[in-house]
Design a protein around this motif. Structure first.
Motif, PDB file in Angstrom:
ATOM      1  N   ASP A  73      -8.592   4.712 -69.313  1.00 36.37           N
ATOM      2  CA  ASP A  73     -10.206   5.267 -69.939  1.00 36.37           C
ATOM      3  C   ASP A  73     -10.759   4.216 -68.898  1.00 36.37           C
ATOM      4  O   ASP A  73     -11.012   2.892 -68.694  1.00 36.37           O
ATOM      5  CB  ASP A  73     -10.543   4.524 -71.061  1.00 36.37           C
ATOM      6  CG  ASP A  73     -11.305   4.035 -71.708  1.00 36.37           C
ATOM      7  OD1 ASP A  73     -12.358   4.682 -70.893  1.00 36.37           O
ATOM      8  OD2 ASP A  73     -11.947   3.726 -72.980  1.00 36.37           O
ATOM      9  N   PRO A  74     -11.976   4.496 -68.470  1.00 37.85           N
ATOM     10  CA  PRO A  74     -12.804   4.424 -67.673  1.00 37.85           C
ATOM     11  C   PRO A  74     -13.561   3.691 -67.358  1.00 37.85           C
ATOM     12  O   PRO A  74     -14.082   3.076 -66.954  1.00 37.85           O
ATOM     13  CB  PRO A  74     -13.392   5.909 -67.339  1.00 37.85           C
ATOM     14  CG  PRO A  74     -13.586   6.900 -68.080  1.00 37.85           C
ATOM     15  CD  PRO A  74     -12.064   6.688 -68.823  1.00 37.85           C
ATOM     16  N   ARG A  75     -13.855   3.299 -68.960  1.00 38.89           N
ATOM     17  CA  ARG A  75     -15.541   2.290 -69.589  1.00 38.89           C
ATOM     18  C   ARG A  75     -13.952   0.966 -69.847  1.00 38.89           C
ATOM     19  O   ARG A  75     -15.049   0.098 -69.669  1.00 38.89           O
ATOM     20  CB  ARG A  75     -15.646   3.158 -70.841  1.00 38.89           C
ATOM     21  CG  ARG A  75     -16.304   4.233 -70.848  1.00 38.89           C
ATOM     22  CD  ARG A  75     -17.550   4.260 -69.186  1.00 38.89           C
ATOM     23  NE  ARG A  75     -18.550   2.561 -69.969  1.00 38.89           N
ATOM     24  CZ  ARG A  75     -19.724   2.295 -68.588  1.00 38.89           C
ATOM     25  NH1 ARG A  75     -19.078   3.077 -67.097  1.00 38.89           N
ATOM     26  NH2 ARG A  75     -20.108   1.433 -68.908  1.00 38.89           N
ATOM     27  N   ARG A  76     -12.980   0.798 -69.664  1.00 40.05           N
ATOM     28  CA  ARG A  76     -12.127   0.307 -69.750  1.00 40.05           C
ATOM     29  C   ARG A  76     -10.511  -0.764 -68.640  1.00 40.05           C
ATOM     30  O   ARG A  76     -10.980  -1.495 -68.762  1.00 40.05           O
ATOM     31  CB  ARG A  76     -11.297   0.935 -71.670  1.00 40.05           C
ATOM     32  CG  ARG A  76     -10.814  -0.348 -71.811  1.00 40.05           C
ATOM     33  CD  ARG A  76      -9.621   0.280 -73.107  1.00 40.05           C
ATOM     34  NE  ARG A  76      -8.431   0.735 -72.527  1.00 40.05           N
ATOM     35  CZ  ARG A  76      -7.820   1.552 -73.346  1.00 40.05           C
ATOM     36  NH1 ARG A  76      -8.095   1.552 -74.306  1.00 40.05           N
ATOM     37  NH2 ARG A  76      -7.003   2.175 -72.524  1.00 40.05           N
ATOM     38  N   ASP A  77     -10.654   1.002 -68.607  1.00 41.28           N
ATOM     39  CA  ASP A  77      -9.704   0.536 -67.381  1.00 41.28           C
ATOM     40  C   ASP A  77      -9.665   0.826 -65.899  1.00 41.28           C
ATOM     41  O   ASP A  77      -9.094   0.636 -65.149  1.00 41.28           O
ATOM     42  CB  ASP A  77      -8.560   0.723 -67.932  1.00 41.28           C
ATOM     43  CG  ASP A  77      -7.955   1.443 -69.165  1.00 41.28           C
ATOM     44  OD1 ASP A  77      -7.900   0.646 -70.134  1.00 41.28           O
ATOM     45  OD2 ASP A  77      -7.136   2.383 -69.660  1.00 41.28           O
ATOM     46  N   VAL A  78     -10.851   0.956 -65.914  1.00 42.14           N
ATOM     47  CA  VAL A  78     -11.364   1.164 -64.331  1.00 42.14           C
ATOM     48  C   VAL A  78     -12.622   0.205 -63.717  1.00 42.14           C
ATOM     49  O   VAL A  78     -13.263  -0.213 -63.816  1.00 42.14           O
ATOM     50  CB  VAL A  78     -12.475   2.482 -63.690  1.00 42.14           C
ATOM     51  CG1 VAL A  78     -12.315   2.548 -62.866  1.00 42.14           C
ATOM     52  CG2 VAL A  78     -10.694   3.671 -64.587  1.00 42.14           C
ATOM     53  N   ASP A  79     -11.723  -0.649 -63.469  1.00 43.57           N
ATOM     54  CA  ASP A  79     -12.408  -1.487 -62.559  1.00 43.57           C
ATOM     55  C   ASP A  79     -13.406  -1.632 -61.454  1.00 43.57           C
ATOM     56  O   ASP A  79     -14.798  -2.336 -61.298  1.00 43.57           O
ATOM     57  CB  ASP A  79     -11.586  -2.960 -62.088  1.00 43.57           C
ATOM     58  CG  ASP A  79     -10.866  -3.376 -62.301  1.00 43.57           C
ATOM     59  OD1 ASP A  79     -10.537  -3.336 -63.609  1.00 43.57           O
ATOM     60  OD2 ASP A  79      -9.238  -3.124 -61.805  1.00 43.57           O
ATOM     61  N   ALA A  80     -13.503  -0.222 -60.627  1.00 45.36           N
ATOM     62  CA  ALA A  80     -14.492  -0.287 -59.782  1.00 45.36           C
ATOM     63  C   ALA A  80     -14.511   1.315 -59.738  1.00 45.36           C
ATOM     64  O   ALA A  80     -13.609   2.045 -59.306  1.00 45.36           O
ATOM     65  CB  ALA A  80     -14.191  -0.749 -58.130  1.00 45.36           C
ATOM     66  N   PHE A  81     -15.636   2.023 -58.560  1.00 48.67           N
ATOM     67  CA  PHE A  81     -15.700   3.265 -58.810  1.00 48.67           C
ATOM     68  C   PHE A  81     -16.348   3.289 -56.628  1.00 48.67           C
ATOM     69  O   PHE A  81     -17.869   2.786 -56.851  1.00 48.67           O
ATOM     70  CB  PHE A  81     -17.275   3.732 -59.767  1.00 48.67           C
ATOM     71  CG  PHE A  81     -16.143   3.667 -61.112  1.00 48.67           C
ATOM     72  CD1 PHE A  81     -16.223   4.816 -62.030  1.00 48.67           C
ATOM     73  CD2 PHE A  81     -17.123   2.353 -61.532  1.00 48.67           C
ATOM     74  CE1 PHE A  81     -15.388   4.791 -63.158  1.00 48.67           C
ATOM     75  CE2 PHE A  81     -16.522   1.619 -62.916  1.00 48.67           C
ATOM     76  CZ  PHE A  81     -15.953   3.332 -63.392  1.00 48.67           C
ATOM     77  N   ILE A  82     -15.781   4.506 -56.514  1.00 48.05           N
ATOM     78  CA  ILE A  82     -16.791   4.759 -54.610  1.00 48.05           C
ATOM     79  C   ILE A  82     -16.859   6.208 -55.019  1.00 48.05           C
ATOM     80  O   ILE A  82     -16.197   7.131 -55.406  1.00 48.05           O
ATOM     81  CB  ILE A  82     -15.387   3.888 -54.060  1.00 48.05           C
ATOM     82  CG1 ILE A  82     -14.353   3.019 -54.802  1.00 48.05           C
ATOM     83  CG2 ILE A  82     -16.709   3.848 -52.384  1.00 48.05           C
ATOM     84  CD1 ILE A  82     -13.759   2.830 -53.718  1.00 48.05           C
ATOM     85  N   SER A  83     -17.979   6.194 -54.713  1.00 46.98           N
ATOM     86  CA  SER A  83     -18.552   8.289 -54.257  1.00 46.98           C
ATOM     87  C   SER A  83     -18.670   8.052 -52.658  1.00 46.98           C
ATOM     88  O   SER A  83     -19.384   7.602 -51.922  1.00 46.98           O
ATOM     89  CB  SER A  83     -19.467   8.330 -54.777  1.00 46.98           C
ATOM     90  OG  SER A  83     -19.539   9.710 -54.746  1.00 46.98           O
ATOM     91  N   CYS A  84     -17.752   9.197 -51.358  1.00 47.37           N
ATOM     92  CA  CYS A  84     -17.811   8.817 -50.127  1.00 47.37           C
ATOM     93  C   CYS A  84     -19.277  10.298 -50.573  1.00 47.37           C
ATOM     94  O   CYS A  84     -18.644  11.727 -50.489  1.00 47.37           O
ATOM     95  CB  CYS A  84     -16.970  10.378 -50.135  1.00 47.37           C
ATOM     96  SG  CYS A  84     -16.709   8.475 -49.539  1.00 47.37           S
ATOM     97  N   GLN A  85     -20.090  10.149 -50.321  1.00 47.51           N
ATOM     98  CA  GLN A  85     -20.610  11.684 -49.825  1.00 47.51           C
ATOM     99  C   GLN A  85     -22.078  11.497 -48.907  1.00 47.51           C
ATOM    100  O   GLN A  85     -21.791  10.267 -48.407  1.00 47.51           O
ATOM    101  CB  GLN A  85     -21.589  11.348 -51.509  1.00 47.51           C
ATOM    102  CG  GLN A  85     -22.430  10.812 -51.225  1.00 47.51           C
ATOM    103  CD  GLN A  85     -23.163  10.564 -52.497  1.00 47.51           C
ATOM    104  OE1 GLN A  85     -23.690  11.240 -53.415  1.00 47.51           O
ATOM    105  NE2 GLN A  85     -22.825   9.812 -54.308  1.00 47.51           N
TER     106      GLN A  85
END
Lengths: 383, 154
Positions: free
Chosen positions: A40-52
């Motif tokens: 679950d991205p809202r519970r389990d993912v600690d950080a987010f990275i976008s390459c653009q």
């Protein structure tokens, strides 16, 4: 502590995706990747990275558009202006640091929305070179191809063979919209666009969003056995676009350095023996051969190995069994993630019509494309 | 969102936009100005970094030193080349153009520029020379060199 890819998702892989905006495509890819990972991205993912890159988005400061579509609101979210594999490298370091257990990486491309791609490519050149108004901004590919052929002894036929191998192979891959049943004669008889490259040897563009979820070893093992390990990843830039003339024409030192860094982390000394296949940069036909040489996968000359069928899907060392960018299209900053996605699916045994037998370990290599000389290499393993 | 995706292209909406990037001032910097002044005088500059010579001159060397500006007098040769037949949109050019990396035997790099030669006559190692614009038309840009042309024998 190892780092694993625990989920992948994508939306698109078509020359046009008219029904969604690029941000909605990001959302679609992210939902699929989190479902694939069982997180679950809202519970389990600690950080987010976008390459653009802003100019591909048509928006300035586009990084600030990244959080919502990928679930990153009120979380550490960042953007890297670079190829998606550079984001994977960042995620790898964040997880290795111990401060993050799960990091989601995304990259996307919607070239079909870009009304003036040629002008954007031109705009990426040094302002002084721009004053020359060279009629095709991909001219660097021609300069490199000619220098590569002269140095290596590879002929026009060898470059055309790459196009035939990858275009035909892609017919078995549902993500390869630019695949085609072409013959060597067809390629050799077609007119050059940028000498020595014909239309068959310059990859088209493709719309896609790709999301890759990475996790620490503990999390990966807890999630099941679908994970594949990122054993090493490294990247390098040569002289930048501001001194592009100083590039070592006909070679790609950035690819060589990226490979050496990734191999060192992965404990790979002889990549041709210690890995089973590779997905490498091939947006221009010659680039597959040049990449293989710089990656240490060229044996006594990549063009000779190609000629012998060694890089065919059923050969000794399959290269781009997906059909590569020549079949799947250039997906701008998502090009590296396209290559990684195909490797992950292969290692999980989920590559469908292009599935190879008994593959455990692979090399993934990406180049950010002209006018850059930035390359990224990863070693990915099932074991 | 899945319930709202349109299945007829005619139902898909798009909005045209524009990136406002038309105006910008580029600062050439002190080295850039020296290179520009040299071009106006018909000279092409390189930069000496230790015992290596790089073309064209830039402010910094690959080893992060500042280097020393030097004039490059040639002899110039084609170090690599390409011939452009179409633009990125597939439009055929009226006439193919030859683009080359023109440098010297010993220097690293070179100038990316046009070579005025029939496409079937260009090759790596071809001896060429720069053709400058008339002095009053020069602006301190690489286009002060109109093109390179093959050195005529004899």
């Amino acid at each position: 502590m190892r780092v694993a890819v625990v989920g992948v998702g994508w939306y698109g892989f078509k020359p046009t995706v008219p029904e969604l905006s690029f941000r909605e495509m990001m959302f679609e890819a992210a939902v699929r990747a989190y479902e694939d990972a069982g997180l679950d991205p809202r519970r389990d993912v600690d950080a987010f990275i976008s390459c653009q890159e802003d100019f591909w988005e048509g928006i300035a400061i586009s990084d600030e558009f990244a959080p919502e579509p990928i679930g990153g609101v009120l979380r550490p979210t960042m953007t890297i202006t670079g190829d998606g594999l550079q984001c994977v490298g960042q995620a790898y370091m964040m997880i290795k640091s111990g401060a993050f257990n799960v990091v989601a990486v995304e990259a996307h491309a919607k070239p079909s929305d870009i009304m003036s791609p040629q002008e954007i490519y031109e705009f990426s050149l040094d302002p002084n070179i721009r004053t020359l108004k060279i009629p095709n901004p991909l001219f660097q590919a021609g300069l490199d191809a000619v220098a590569y052929m002269r140095r290596s002894g590879a002929s026009r036929e060898h470059l055309a063979m790459v196009a035939v191998k990858n275009k035909v192979r892609g017919l078995l891959n549902p993500r390869a919209s630019h695949s085609a049943k072409v013959t060597l004669d067809q390629v050799l008889d077609s007119k050059p666009v940028i000498h020595p490259l014909t239309r068959y040897e310059i990859a088209g563009f493709t719309d896609v969003a790709i999301n890759v979820v990475l996790a620490s070893e503990d999390v990966a093992r807890r999630l099941g056995d679908k994970h594949v390990w990122v054993e090493g990843i490294w990247w390098a830039t040569e002289v930048g676009t501001g001194a592009v003339e100083w590039h070592e024409w006909g070679r790609m030192p950035s690819m060589r350095l990226a490979a050496l860094g990734a191999y060192k982390l992965a404990g790979v000394e002889d990549p041709l023996r210690q890995t089973d296949f590779s997905e490498v940069e091939d947006r221009f036909s010659y680039m597959e051969l040049l990449s293989l040489e710089e990656l240490g996968l060229g044996g006594g000359g990549a063009h000779r190995m190609l000629e012998s069928g060694y890089y065919n899907p059923e050969g000794g060392y399959p290269v781009n069994p997906s059909g590569g960018s020549l079949s799947m299209g250039v997906t701008l900053e998502a090009t590296g993630l396209s290559r990684l996605l195909e490797v992950v699916l292969q290692l999980r045994g989920e590559a469908g019509g292009v599935q190879l037998k008994d593959v455990r370990r692979a090399v993934v290599a990406s180049w950010r494309g002209p006018p850059t000389y930035t390359s990224i290499v990863a070693v990915v393993s099932r074991d | 969102m899945s319930l709202w995706k349109k299945s007829r292209v005619s139902d898909v909406v798009h909005v045209e936009g524009r990136m406002e990037t038309e105006r910008y001032i580029y600062t050439p910097g002190p080295v850039g100005v020296k290179v520009a002044e040299a071009l106006m005088e018909g000279r092409i500059m390189g930069v000496k970094c230790g015992n290596k010579l790089y073309i064209p001159a830039k402010t910094y060397c690959p080893d992060h030193s500042e280097g020393e500006l030097v004039e490059v007098k040639g002899p110039w040769i084609v170090k690599s080349y390409t011939i452009i037949y179409e633009d990125m949109y597939g439009a055929k050019l009226d006439k193919p153009v030859v683009i080359a990396l023109v440098g010297t035997e010993e220097a690293h790099g070179g100038l990316i520029h046009y070579v005025e030669v029939e496409p079937d006559k260009v090759k790596v190692g071809l001896k060429v020379e720069p053709v400058f614009r008339p002095k009053e038309e020069r602006r301190g840009l690489i286009t002060d060199v109109m093109f390179f042309k093959p050195v005529e024998h004899g």
